[in-house]
Design a protein around this motif. Sequence first.
Motif: not given
Length: 341
Positions: A86-87, A90, A93, A96-97, A99-100
């Motif tokens: 995730q880091t 994040n 992008t 931070s789009t 990460g999910q």
Amino acid sequence: MNKKNLWSITIVLAISVAILYIDLKATPFKQIIHAASSMNWSFFGLIFVMMLLSYTCEALILSVLAKRKGEPKRGFWSFFRIPIIQTLFNAITPMSTGGQPAQLTAMIQMGIEGGRATSLLLMKFIVYQICVFLAYVSTIATGFHLVKTKFSTLAIFIVIGLLIHVVSTLFLLAIMFAYNFTKSATIFLMKILRKIFPAEKVDKWQENAISKIDTFYGESRKLKNEKQKLLKVTFLTILQLLLFYSIPYVVLLALNVHASWLEVTQMNIMITMIMAIVPIPGASGGAEYSFQTLFSTFISSSGTLVLGMFLWRLATYFFGIILGIFGWSIKPKKISSSKIN
């Protein structure tokens, strides 16, 4: 790791190197060397230990949420690679789009079915969002005066960052505690939007919005029904945030600069608010500028300030990118949820 992601990492590194070059050009190199020569290496090591502990807390959160009767036991690495991946995404992008979606992919890779993985991530997101919201509001209430008078330009961005987070969190809380009202309000808003935009497009927006509202409401009900699990996740989330927000304070200790933990942590939380509205991968540029502007309050030497900014970004940003690359590359053994130990 595809070409698009590699290009994102390259752009982030290029921006960071350019900023570092500007700082080094404006600051006598001897000052930076002098600051580094007197550094406390025990605190330097502690910086990275705290980051690892922060990732560990997040891994444990996912482990707690995933635990249920009949769920197979998975190794620690399976959960630990999720926050570091995730880091990584994040960091590369905008806003931070990435990460999910990256977390979801990592959970599917470890054998958790896509729908259940989405459910677990939503539950984690709900608790995290509320804890961060409380941290932001309490910081603004008790520490905003630290920047309002000295850094009026940054204060505006901090308020904008807070407002964005407040709106999103209030909407989340409205879904949890006023489900019918939120759904009706969304449908009413879409009726207004149909007068401005094509009906087909608005219909898709409404379908997507209602689907997300239903999903969030369903997950919030699950959380409220599992109070013991909720308490554990909340505790781990608060611990995770405390570790992360305390990194700049330990950076100052590593540089032999003594300051109030509360004030330094409040400054860091406000920097995080600013980073949330910088539309560049990793908030590159905005993060470095904000750190140097706000932390000049505690550091008088320009050489020490530049070194402190570099250590902070190294620990909270580049360290995560490096770990995330390893996490993405080393996949865990895939254990299907249907296999019960």
